[in-house]
Design an enzyme around this catalytic site. Structure first.
Site, short mmCIF file in Angstrom:
data_model
loop_
_atom_site.label_atom_id
_atom_site.label_comp_id
_atom_site.label_asym_id
_atom_site.label_seq_id
_atom_site.Cartn_x
_atom_site.Cartn_y
_atom_site.Cartn_z
CB CYS A 1 3.96 -6.48 -2.44
SG CYS A 1 3.30 -5.67 -1.01
CE LYS B 1 5.14 2.26 0.25
NZ LYS B 1 5.71 2.19 -0.99
N GLY C 1 11.90 9.86 -14.08
CA GLY C 1 10.27 9.56 -13.75
C GLY C 1 9.93 10.17 -12.35
N GLY C 2 8.95 11.08 -12.47
CA GLY C 2 8.13 11.51 -11.45
C GLY C 2 6.98 10.82 -11.05
CE1 TYR D 1 0.97 7.69 -7.42
CE2 TYR D 1 0.65 6.03 -5.75
CZ TYR D 1 0.27 6.92 -6.57
OH TYR D 1 -1.14 7.39 -6.36
CG LEU E 1 7.10 11.59 -7.09
CD1 LEU E 1 5.71 12.26 -7.13
CD2 LEU E 1 8.16 12.80 -7.47
CG HIS F 1 -11.33 17.49 19.28
ND1 HIS F 1 -11.15 18.27 18.30
CD2 HIS F 1 -10.86 18.21 20.25
CE1 HIS F 1 -10.36 19.21 18.55
NE2 HIS F 1 -10.20 19.11 19.87
#
Length: 464
Positions: A43, A52, A182-183, A185, A188, A448
């Site tokens: 990780c 990330k 490989g498609g 996580y 992609l 909102h």
């Protein structure tokens, strides 16, 4: 060689091993934590944290490329990959060093850097990174060694200097043409990232569609988003052979969906074909610990192996391979052993988020799973084009989908493809955890304009 006895030994400093070792030591247990590489596991070092961080840079490039649509004109920009890598490395180092500092300051905890293997049921030999060997034993042993990239057997693959999820993070130049095997996580997320950095990207998926475990409409929605960004996707594609041509380019022979062999030339290949457990070097047969046919450690609902006192946590035990699942494994084991609770892994929620842009947030069962279980269910769907917040910030790609029980009105599962899809999914997960039915969410008062407010409209799509 003198044997050192501990109350507990933790093998692997991942997202289960680090907090478990620390908490056991603080609970008065003499504890050893063994790590052969870096504190933090996949990780922190090769997964969530670095990817990330780089995805955030890729999103800025994407936004800069569409600034005219928003009425903001930027006079050119460039991608500085070394600067992106430097920023990523700084974030990783900060996380890694911070964890190590905490561990080394924890009373009753010894951190050993080296590779562990079982000599007998409760005794380990550790080949230390700085030289020498240690022999240690304990009444409790916890295995958190994780997984590594699966390298498929493809003719010529070993001759082309392929990339994995680890080595691709160290590139200093943007690939001209990145071919991804490989498609799912990993493939992609990296594919979209490097397309936004300027690479030509081709993704090869052996199944008939991307994300085969998701519903077909979810898979198609995300596929359309990626192809709109000019990422080439081939489904039902199998690589037969790799070789290098006279110019040093990589040539792949691929059996395509039409049943014919095609050739594709690229500059780099990323292998993202799955993960395999790091169990071989442990010599678990010396401890009598059972593995499944893929090498994952077998555990019961309490995460204990067939050998009393030996536990496996995180990815190495198979099942959902997510950081948050590994962390939850630690909390289950710790609370049961130290606090006397009786928690197990049965029926725990397994939320997850794929950090493509937009994100895919998922929790609970899919429509196909509800159908297979012959449940009396209803489906709620909503295009992100109908979400006010999404329209205001020009993030209308994607959709929301929920599976509900037609009788009890409980939410059974949800998939959110959209900006902040993981956060919207988490709202629905909390509703599921608290037993809040979809008809209550339909008329709930949300602030909102927020993305979560659109859950009103999502459940208004269901006719009672």
């Amino acid at each position: 060689m003198e044997n050192t006895y501990y109350d507990a030994i933790v093998i692997g400093a991942g997202q289960a091993g680090v907090p478990l070792a620390k908490k056991l030591a603080k609970a008065g247990k003499k504890t050893a934590l063994i790590e052969k590489r870096y504190i933090g596991g996949t990780c922190v070092n090769d997964g969530c944290t670095p990817t990330k961080a780089m995805i955030a840079s890729a999103r800025l490039a994407y936004l800069a490329g569409r600034e005219d649509d928003m009425g903001v004109h930027i006079d050119g920009f460039k991608i500085d990959l070394p600067a992106i890598i430097k920023r990523k490395d700084g974030i990783v180092k900060n996380a890694r060093d911070g964890s190590l500092q905490v561990l080394e300051s924890t009373k009753g905890l010894d951190v050993l850097f080296g590779e562990a293997s079982f000599i007998s049921e409760k005794t380990l030999s550790v080949i230390l990174n700085n030289g020498g060997t240690a022999e240690i034993s304990a009444g409790w042993i916890f295995i958190d060694t994780g997984t590594v990239a699966l390298i498929p057997e493809i003719d010529g693959l070993e001759d082309i200097e392929y990339l994995t999820n680890t080595s691709i993070l160290e590139l200093t130049e943007i690939p001209e043409h990145l071919l991804i095997i490989g498609g799912n996580y990993i493939g992609l997320e990296f594919g979209q990232m490097f397309k936004r950095f300027g690479s030509k990207v081709t993704i090869l998926e052996k199944s008939e569609r991307l994300l085969k475990k998701e519903d077909k409409d979810i898979s198609e929605c995300l596929t359309n988003i990626l192809t709109e960004e000019k990422i080439t996707i081939h489904n039902s594609a199998h690589v037969q052979k790799f070789k290098k041509n006279a110019d040093g380019k990589i040539v792949a022979a691929i059996r395509m969906e039409d049943g014919k062999d095609h050739q594709l030339t690229c500059s780099h290949v990323l292998v993202a074909a799955g993960r395999v457990p790091q169990t071989k070097a442990l010599n678990l047969h010396n401890a009598g610990v059972e593995l499944d046919d893929k090498g994952f450690i077998k555990v019961d609902g309490y995460l204990e192996t067939n050998v009393k006192g030996i536990y496996a946590l995180g990815d190495v035990k198979g099942g959902p391979q997510f950081t948050h699942i590994a962390y939850n494994d630690y909390t289950i084991v710790y609370r049961n052993l130290i606090e006397g609770t009786n928690y197990n892994t049965a029926d725990r929620p397994v939320p997850y988020c794929m950090f493509t842009d937009p994100q895919l947030g998922r929790v609970g069962i899919t429509e196909q799973e509800a159908k297979n279980q012959k449940l009396n269910y209803k489906i709620a769907t909503l295009s992100m084009e109908r979400v006010a917040r999404a329209a205001e910030v020009s993030e209308t790609r994607g959709m929301m989908k929920a599976v509900v029980d037609a009788d009890s009105k409980q939410i059974l599962g949800a998939a959110i493809i959209g900006e902040q899809g993981g956060e919207i999914m988490s709202v629905l997960q909390m509703a599921m955890e608290g037993g809040i039915t979809y008809d209550r969410i339909r008329y709930c008062v949300f602030a909102h304009p927020t993305y979560s407010e659109s859950l009103n409209n999502l459940f208004m799509s269901i006719e009672d």
